[in-house]
Design a protein around this motif. Structure first.
Motif, mmCIF file in Angstrom:
data_model
loop_
_atom_site.group_PDB
_atom_site.id
_atom_site.type_symbol
_atom_site.label_atom_id
_atom_site.label_comp_id
_atom_site.label_asym_id
_atom_site.label_seq_id
_atom_site.Cartn_x
_atom_site.Cartn_y
_atom_site.Cartn_z
ATOM 1 N N LEU A 5 0.738 -1.164 -0.119
ATOM 2 C CA LEU A 5 -0.037 0.051 0.010
ATOM 3 C C LEU A 5 0.860 1.259 -0.004
ATOM 4 N N THR A 6 0.471 2.150 -0.686
ATOM 5 C CA THR A 6 1.169 3.372 -0.840
ATOM 6 C C THR A 6 0.423 4.827 -0.176
ATOM 7 N N ARG A 7 1.146 5.384 0.623
ATOM 8 C CA ARG A 7 0.357 6.638 1.472
ATOM 9 C C ARG A 7 0.878 7.671 0.463
ATOM 10 N N ILE A 8 -0.231 8.289 -0.034
ATOM 11 C CA ILE A 8 -0.016 9.648 -0.730
ATOM 12 C C ILE A 8 -0.279 10.816 -0.013
ATOM 13 N N PRO A 9 0.437 11.860 0.270
ATOM 14 C CA PRO A 9 -0.044 13.091 1.196
ATOM 15 C C PRO A 9 -0.798 13.834 0.080
ATOM 16 N N VAL A 10 -2.069 14.344 0.546
ATOM 17 C CA VAL A 10 -2.822 14.922 -0.564
ATOM 18 C C VAL A 10 -3.060 16.551 0.256
ATOM 19 N N ALA A 11 -3.015 16.725 1.283
ATOM 20 C CA ALA A 11 -3.526 18.037 1.789
ATOM 21 C C ALA A 11 -2.979 18.203 3.353
ATOM 22 N N HIS A 12 -3.205 19.654 3.665
ATOM 23 C CA HIS A 12 -2.922 19.705 4.995
ATOM 24 C C HIS A 12 -4.324 19.776 5.696
ATOM 25 N N TYR A 13 -4.464 19.118 6.802
ATOM 26 C CA TYR A 13 -5.777 18.833 7.532
ATOM 27 C C TYR A 13 -6.121 20.279 7.730
ATOM 28 N N LEU A 14 -5.766 21.114 8.469
ATOM 29 C CA LEU A 14 -6.235 22.486 8.866
ATOM 30 C C LEU A 14 -6.481 23.406 7.581
ATOM 31 N N ASN A 15 -6.159 23.150 6.510
ATOM 32 C CA ASN A 15 -6.777 23.553 5.194
ATOM 33 C C ASN A 15 -7.959 23.205 4.604
ATOM 34 N N LEU A 16 -8.424 22.051 5.054
ATOM 35 C CA LEU A 16 -9.876 21.679 4.487
ATOM 36 C C LEU A 16 -11.018 22.024 5.670
ATOM 37 N N LYS A 17 -11.602 22.839 4.895
ATOM 38 C CA LYS A 17 -12.823 23.545 5.729
ATOM 39 C C LYS A 17 -13.825 22.573 5.662
ATOM 40 N N GLU A 18 -14.531 22.580 6.977
ATOM 41 C CA GLU A 18 -15.626 21.657 7.120
ATOM 42 C C GLU A 18 -16.835 21.781 6.153
ATOM 43 N N ARG A 19 -17.411 20.628 5.852
ATOM 44 C CA ARG A 19 -18.450 20.560 4.949
ATOM 45 C C ARG A 19 -18.159 20.952 3.613
ATOM 46 N N ALA A 20 -16.925 21.157 3.078
ATOM 47 C CA ALA A 20 -16.761 21.469 1.835
ATOM 48 C C ALA A 20 -16.073 20.400 1.002
ATOM 49 N N TYR A 22 -13.196 18.965 -1.811
ATOM 50 C CA TYR A 22 -12.004 19.402 -2.400
ATOM 51 C C TYR A 22 -11.546 18.171 -3.573
ATOM 52 N N SER A 23 -11.400 18.623 -4.748
ATOM 53 C CA SER A 23 -10.975 17.792 -5.697
ATOM 54 C C SER A 23 -9.598 17.414 -5.985
ATOM 55 N N ILE A 24 -8.927 16.391 -5.921
ATOM 56 C CA ILE A 24 -7.807 15.976 -6.188
ATOM 57 C C ILE A 24 -7.553 15.061 -7.210
ATOM 58 N N LYS A 25 -6.268 15.002 -7.862
ATOM 59 C CA LYS A 25 -6.261 13.800 -8.975
ATOM 60 C C LYS A 25 -4.998 13.083 -8.467
ATOM 61 N N ILE A 26 -4.721 11.646 -8.475
ATOM 62 C CA ILE A 26 -3.842 10.834 -8.276
ATOM 63 C C ILE A 26 -3.675 10.004 -9.480
ATOM 64 N N ASP A 27 -2.706 9.985 -10.318
ATOM 65 C CA ASP A 27 -2.649 9.313 -11.509
ATOM 66 C C ASP A 27 -3.792 9.400 -12.237
ATOM 67 N N ASP A 28 -4.809 8.565 -12.572
ATOM 68 C CA ASP A 28 -6.014 8.828 -13.355
ATOM 69 C C ASP A 28 -7.058 8.718 -12.583
ATOM 70 N N LYS A 29 -6.877 8.684 -11.124
ATOM 71 C CA LYS A 29 -8.130 8.758 -10.372
ATOM 72 C C LYS A 29 -8.557 10.158 -9.737
ATOM 73 N N GLU A 30 -9.611 10.647 -10.094
ATOM 74 C CA GLU A 30 -10.189 12.051 -9.499
ATOM 75 C C GLU A 30 -10.928 11.768 -8.155
ATOM 76 N N ILE A 31 -10.435 12.153 -7.006
ATOM 77 C CA ILE A 31 -10.907 11.905 -5.841
ATOM 78 C C ILE A 31 -11.565 13.220 -5.079
ATOM 79 N N ALA A 32 -12.568 13.126 -4.375
ATOM 80 C CA ALA A 32 -13.099 14.056 -3.715
ATOM 81 C C ALA A 32 -12.900 13.846 -1.963
#
Length: 106
Positions: A5-20, A22-32
């Protein structure tokens, strides 16, 4: 064969606003990514399962659910299941948080 398994860093926790979302892309996967009011962070496929799709990161978050912005389908952030009377499921991803960094485990 043992799968690694690979752990991929994607965000800083404090930068994620509650109830919002965020779209990120890892290789060909678009993840919310979603941070809910309890502080938990969830990650799931960024497309609603109905034929016309719908970008889930743009949906309304209520509790541990996101509502598809196209058809208003209610989708569980925990397991990706679409709630009755609608049917379907989106892929979910394991999330880990360590020292304010949010990781997706693939």
């Amino acid at each position: 064969m043992i799968e690694t398994l690979t752990r991929i860093p994607v965000a800083h926790y404090l930068n994620l606003k509650e109830r919002a979302g965020y779209s990120i892309k890892i290789d060909d996967k678009e993840i919310a990514l979603f941070r809910i009011t309890t502080g938990e962070v969830y990650a799931l496929e960024n497309r609603s399962p109905h034929p016309k799709g719908g970008v889930l990161s743009e949906g309304l978050v209520s509790g541990a659910y996101v509502y598809c912005p196209v058809y208003d389908w209610k989708i569980s952030l925990a397991d990706g299941k679409v709630q009755a009377p609608d049917e379907g499921r989106v892929q979910t991803f394991q999330v880990e948080i360590k020292e304010d960094i949010v990781f997706i485990v693939l």
